[in-house]
Design a protein around this motif. Structure first.
Motif, PDB file in Angstrom:
ATOM      1  N   ASN A 187      -0.482  10.526  23.245  1.00 43.62           N
ATOM      2  CA  ASN A 187      -1.447  11.123  24.177  1.00 43.62           C
ATOM      3  C   ASN A 187      -2.043  10.040  25.072  1.00 43.62           C
ATOM      4  O   ASN A 187      -2.263   8.906  24.633  1.00 43.62           O
ATOM      5  N   HIS A 188      -2.292  10.392  26.329  1.00 42.00           N
ATOM      6  CA  HIS A 188      -2.884   9.440  27.262  1.00 42.00           C
ATOM      7  C   HIS A 188      -4.363   9.224  26.953  1.00 42.00           C
ATOM      8  O   HIS A 188      -5.056  10.120  26.472  1.00 42.00           O
ATOM      9  N   LYS A 189      -4.821   8.029  27.265  1.00 40.17           N
ATOM     10  CA  LYS A 189      -6.234   7.661  27.118  1.00 40.17           C
ATOM     11  C   LYS A 189      -6.778   8.066  25.735  1.00 40.17           C
ATOM     12  O   LYS A 189      -7.851   8.625  25.589  1.00 40.17           O
ATOM     13  N   THR A 190      -5.989   7.753  24.741  1.00 41.50           N
ATOM     14  CA  THR A 190      -6.328   8.101  23.356  1.00 41.50           C
ATOM     15  C   THR A 190      -6.313   6.837  22.503  1.00 41.50           C
ATOM     16  O   THR A 190      -5.444   5.976  22.666  1.00 41.50           O
ATOM     17  N   LYS A 191      -7.271   6.765  21.612  1.00 44.33           N
ATOM     18  CA  LYS A 191      -7.362   5.599  20.722  1.00 44.33           C
ATOM     19  C   LYS A 191      -6.414   5.778  19.541  1.00 44.33           C
ATOM     20  O   LYS A 191      -6.408   6.822  18.874  1.00 44.33           O
ATOM     21  N   TYR A 192      -5.634   4.751  19.270  1.00 45.05           N
ATOM     22  CA  TYR A 192      -4.766   4.709  18.096  1.00 45.05           C
ATOM     23  C   TYR A 192      -5.010   3.385  17.373  1.00 45.05           C
ATOM     24  O   TYR A 192      -5.230   2.346  18.005  1.00 45.05           O
ATOM     25  N   CYS A 193      -4.940   3.437  16.059  1.00 47.40           N
ATOM     26  CA  CYS A 193      -5.079   2.234  15.240  1.00 47.40           C
ATOM     27  C   CYS A 193      -3.774   1.986  14.487  1.00 47.40           C
ATOM     28  O   CYS A 193      -3.065   2.942  14.130  1.00 47.40           O
ATOM     29  N   LEU A 194      -3.468   0.717  14.277  1.00 46.37           N
ATOM     30  CA  LEU A 194      -2.216   0.361  13.611  1.00 46.37           C
ATOM     31  C   LEU A 194      -2.448  -0.666  12.512  1.00 46.37           C
ATOM     32  O   LEU A 194      -3.353  -1.498  12.588  1.00 46.37           O
ATOM     33  N   GLN A 195      -1.606  -0.578  11.492  1.00 46.60           N
ATOM     34  CA  GLN A 195      -1.562  -1.568  10.420  1.00 46.60           C
ATOM     35  C   GLN A 195      -0.103  -1.852  10.099  1.00 46.60           C
ATOM     36  O   GLN A 195       0.788  -1.051  10.416  1.00 46.60           O
ATOM     37  N   ALA A 196       0.145  -2.986   9.464  1.00 45.99           N
ATOM     38  CA  ALA A 196       1.509  -3.353   9.100  1.00 45.99           C
ATOM     39  C   ALA A 196       1.548  -3.871   7.672  1.00 45.99           C
ATOM     40  O   ALA A 196       0.545  -4.333   7.126  1.00 45.99           O
ATOM     41  N   GLN A 197       2.731  -3.802   7.105  1.00 44.20           N
ATOM     42  CA  GLN A 197       2.935  -4.195   5.712  1.00 44.20           C
ATOM     43  C   GLN A 197       4.300  -4.857   5.598  1.00 44.20           C
ATOM     44  O   GLN A 197       5.291  -4.387   6.180  1.00 44.20           O
ATOM     45  N   THR A 198       4.373  -5.959   4.872  1.00 45.13           N
ATOM     46  CA  THR A 198       5.652  -6.617   4.595  1.00 45.13           C
ATOM     47  C   THR A 198       6.281  -5.991   3.352  1.00 45.13           C
ATOM     48  O   THR A 198       5.596  -5.760   2.351  1.00 45.13           O
ATOM     49  N   VAL A 199       7.588  -5.746   3.415  1.00 42.69           N
ATOM     50  CA  VAL A 199       8.313  -5.137   2.292  1.00 42.69           C
ATOM     51  C   VAL A 199       9.573  -5.957   2.016  1.00 42.69           C
ATOM     52  O   VAL A 199      10.276  -6.373   2.950  1.00 42.69           O
ATOM     53  N   ILE A 200       9.833  -6.215   0.730  1.00 45.09           N
ATOM     54  CA  ILE A 200      11.095  -6.836   0.310  1.00 45.09           C
ATOM     55  C   ILE A 200      11.796  -5.808  -0.575  1.00 45.09           C
ATOM     56  O   ILE A 200      11.537  -5.732  -1.786  1.00 45.09           O
ATOM     57  N   PRO A 201      12.672  -4.979  -0.002  1.00 44.80           N
ATOM     58  CA  PRO A 201      13.214  -3.829  -0.746  1.00 44.80           C
ATOM     59  C   PRO A 201      13.936  -4.192  -2.038  1.00 44.80           C
ATOM     60  O   PRO A 201      13.725  -3.542  -3.070  1.00 44.80           O
ATOM     61  N   HIS A 202      14.781  -5.225  -2.021  1.00 40.28           N
ATOM     62  CA  HIS A 202      15.588  -5.508  -3.218  1.00 40.28           C
ATOM     63  C   HIS A 202      14.756  -6.081  -4.363  1.00 40.28           C
ATOM     64  O   HIS A 202      15.229  -6.168  -5.488  1.00 40.28           O
ATOM     65  N   GLN A 203      13.522  -6.491  -4.074  1.00 37.36           N
ATOM     66  CA  GLN A 203      12.621  -6.962  -5.126  1.00 37.36           C
ATOM     67  C   GLN A 203      11.537  -5.946  -5.453  1.00 37.36           C
ATOM     68  O   GLN A 203      10.710  -6.190  -6.332  1.00 37.36           O
ATOM     69  N   ALA A 204      11.549  -4.824  -4.735  1.00 32.54           N
ATOM     70  CA  ALA A 204      10.515  -3.792  -4.917  1.00 32.54           C
ATOM     71  C   ALA A 204       9.114  -4.400  -4.794  1.00 32.54           C
ATOM     72  O   ALA A 204       8.201  -4.051  -5.545  1.00 32.54           O
ATOM     73  N   LYS A 205       8.960  -5.304  -3.828  1.00 34.46           N
ATOM     74  CA  LYS A 205       7.671  -5.946  -3.591  1.00 34.46           C
ATOM     75  C   LYS A 205       7.171  -5.587  -2.208  1.00 34.46           C
ATOM     76  O   LYS A 205       7.946  -5.441  -1.265  1.00 34.46           O
ATOM     77  N   SER A 206       5.863  -5.477  -2.096  1.00 34.58           N
ATOM     78  CA  SER A 206       5.259  -5.214  -0.789  1.00 34.58           C
ATOM     79  C   SER A 206       3.878  -5.857  -0.746  1.00 34.58           C
ATOM     80  O   SER A 206       3.245  -6.083  -1.775  1.00 34.58           O
ATOM     81  N   SER A 207       3.440  -6.140   0.460  1.00 29.98           N
ATOM     82  CA  SER A 207       2.123  -6.734   0.657  1.00 29.98           C
ATOM     83  C   SER A 207       1.079  -5.635   0.791  1.00 29.98           C
ATOM     84  O   SER A 207       1.395  -4.450   0.893  1.00 29.98           O
ATOM     85  N   ALA A 208      -0.159  -6.049   0.807  1.00 32.93           N
ATOM     86  CA  ALA A 208      -1.213  -5.142   1.245  1.00 32.93           C
ATOM     87  C   ALA A 208      -1.059  -4.937   2.753  1.00 32.93           C
ATOM     88  O   ALA A 208      -0.328  -5.674   3.428  1.00 32.93           O
ATOM     89  N   ARG A 209      -1.722  -3.959   3.302  1.00 36.76           N
ATOM     90  CA  ARG A 209      -1.719  -3.801   4.757  1.00 36.76           C
ATOM     91  C   ARG A 209      -2.626  -4.863   5.383  1.00 36.76           C
ATOM     92  O   ARG A 209      -3.592  -5.319   4.763  1.00 36.76           O
ATOM     93  N   ASN A 210      -2.311  -5.210   6.608  1.00 36.08           N
ATOM     94  CA  ASN A 210      -3.189  -6.148   7.305  1.00 36.08           C
ATOM     95  C   ASN A 210      -4.406  -5.412   7.862  1.00 36.08           C
ATOM     96  O   ASN A 210      -4.526  -4.188   7.741  1.00 36.08           O
ATOM     97  N   SER A 211      -5.291  -6.162   8.473  1.00 38.61           N
ATOM     98  CA  SER A 211      -6.492  -5.537   9.052  1.00 38.61           C
ATOM     99  C   SER A 211      -6.084  -4.588  10.184  1.00 38.61           C
ATOM    100  O   SER A 211      -5.149  -4.860  10.940  1.00 38.61           O
ATOM    101  N   MET A 212      -6.824  -3.524  10.313  1.00 32.97           N
ATOM    102  CA  MET A 212      -6.504  -2.513  11.313  1.00 32.97           C
ATOM    103  C   MET A 212      -6.778  -3.040  12.731  1.00 32.97           C
ATOM    104  O   MET A 212      -7.801  -3.687  12.974  1.00 32.97           O
ATOM    105  N   LYS A 213      -5.844  -2.774  13.635  1.00 38.17           N
ATOM    106  CA  LYS A 213      -6.025  -3.112  15.044  1.00 38.17           C
ATOM    107  C   LYS A 213      -5.917  -1.821  15.857  1.00 38.17           C
ATOM    108  O   LYS A 213      -5.022  -1.009  15.618  1.00 38.17           O
ATOM    109  N   CYS A 214      -6.837  -1.663  16.799  1.00 36.17           N
ATOM    110  CA  CYS A 214      -6.897  -0.416  17.578  1.00 36.17           C
ATOM    111  C   CYS A 214      -6.740  -0.700  19.069  1.00 36.17           C
ATOM    112  O   CYS A 214      -7.214  -1.725  19.572  1.00 36.17           O
ATOM    113  N   VAL A 215      -6.051   0.217  19.745  1.00 37.78           N
ATOM    114  CA  VAL A 215      -5.871   0.143  21.195  1.00 37.78           C
ATOM    115  C   VAL A 215      -6.029   1.556  21.767  1.00 37.78           C
ATOM    116  O   VAL A 215      -5.987   2.552  21.051  1.00 37.78           O
ATOM    117  N   THR A 216      -6.195   1.609  23.065  1.00 41.46           N
ATOM    118  CA  THR A 216      -6.283   2.898  23.772  1.00 41.46           C
ATOM    119  C   THR A 216      -5.142   2.982  24.769  1.00 41.46           C
ATOM    120  O   THR A 216      -4.908   2.057  25.556  1.00 41.46           O
TER     121      THR A 216
END
Length: 218
Positions: A187-216
């Motif tokens: 949607n135009h002129k709409t605020k969205y927030c994003l987070q990311a997470q590192t995953v190592i599939p063959h080890q079944a390991k994942s990180s916590a999410r990083n701090s949330m970042k928001c843009v419009t």
């Protein structure tokens, strides 16, 4: 009489000599443990209480091996940590480390770490998110942790969480070789927030999410 006096003098000297040669036993370090983040494996310990100017000696070994080995660069050190990353890098092996304190002529007993395995015990860091808003939508780039990227670049995957103002989440996947992800149909002129997470599939390991970042969006 002379013999008695000579014997007393010799006995006194022997007592002084023996007393001087018996060192006081130091208390050992405590809370010896590995702290591992992104396969950087650092041994930490807590110094004995009420002590100053101690030197520490660190050894390591592979689980099941009989011989303890000195850690180069961590003999007679005064800091309370030692980087064992290069010695404990094989994810298939389990390791031990131990440390003792010394203040000549005294020293402590060895203090042993719990058993450590880099694959199971390391913590994974989230990537750094870089966002750029364009007419097409939101361009997402991820910057993986440097240490982790050097060790296992091809095994890294990422989850990108797009979070609407309603709280609804949409999850996108990125593999190790993707340079960017473009999120469109927003949607135009709409605020969205994003987070990311590192995953190592063959080890079944994942990180916590990083701090949330928001843009419009535009």
């Amino acid at each position: 009489m002379t013999r008695l006096l000579l014997g007393a003098v010799l006995l006194g000297n022997l007592r002084v000599c023996c007393t001087a040669q018996v060192p006081v036993m130091l208390a050992p370090p405590s809370r010896v443990r590995f702290d591992s983040v992104d396969y950087k494996n650092v041994l930490h310990w807590t110094p004995p209480t009420n002590t100053t100017s101690l030197q520490y000696y660190i050894q390591w070994k592979i689980y099941g091996e009989p011989q303890w080995l000195d850690v180069d660069g961590c003999q007679g050190i005064q800091k309370h940590q030692c980087d064992l990353s290069n010695l404990t890098s094989d994810p298939r092996e389990w390791y031990y480390a131990r440390v003792h304190a010394s203040s000549l002529p005294s020293k402590s007993a060895w203090a042993l770490s719990p058993r450590f395995n880099p694959r199971w015990d390391t913590k994974i860091s989230p990537p750094v998110l870089k966002l750029n808003v364009t007419e097409q939508g939101i361009m997402v780039r991820v910057k993986p942790p440097r240490q982790l990227f050097r060790k296992m670049h091809s095994s890294l995957h990422y989850k990108i969480y797009l979070i609407h103002t309603t709280g609804e989440e949409v999850v996108f996947d990125m593999d190790c070789c993707s340079n960017k992800l473009i999120l469109n149909k927003l949607n135009h002129k709409t605020k969205y927030c994003l987070q990311a997470q590192t995953v190592i599939p063959h080890q079944a390991k994942s990180s916590a999410r990083n701090s949330m970042k928001c843009v419009t969006t535009l």
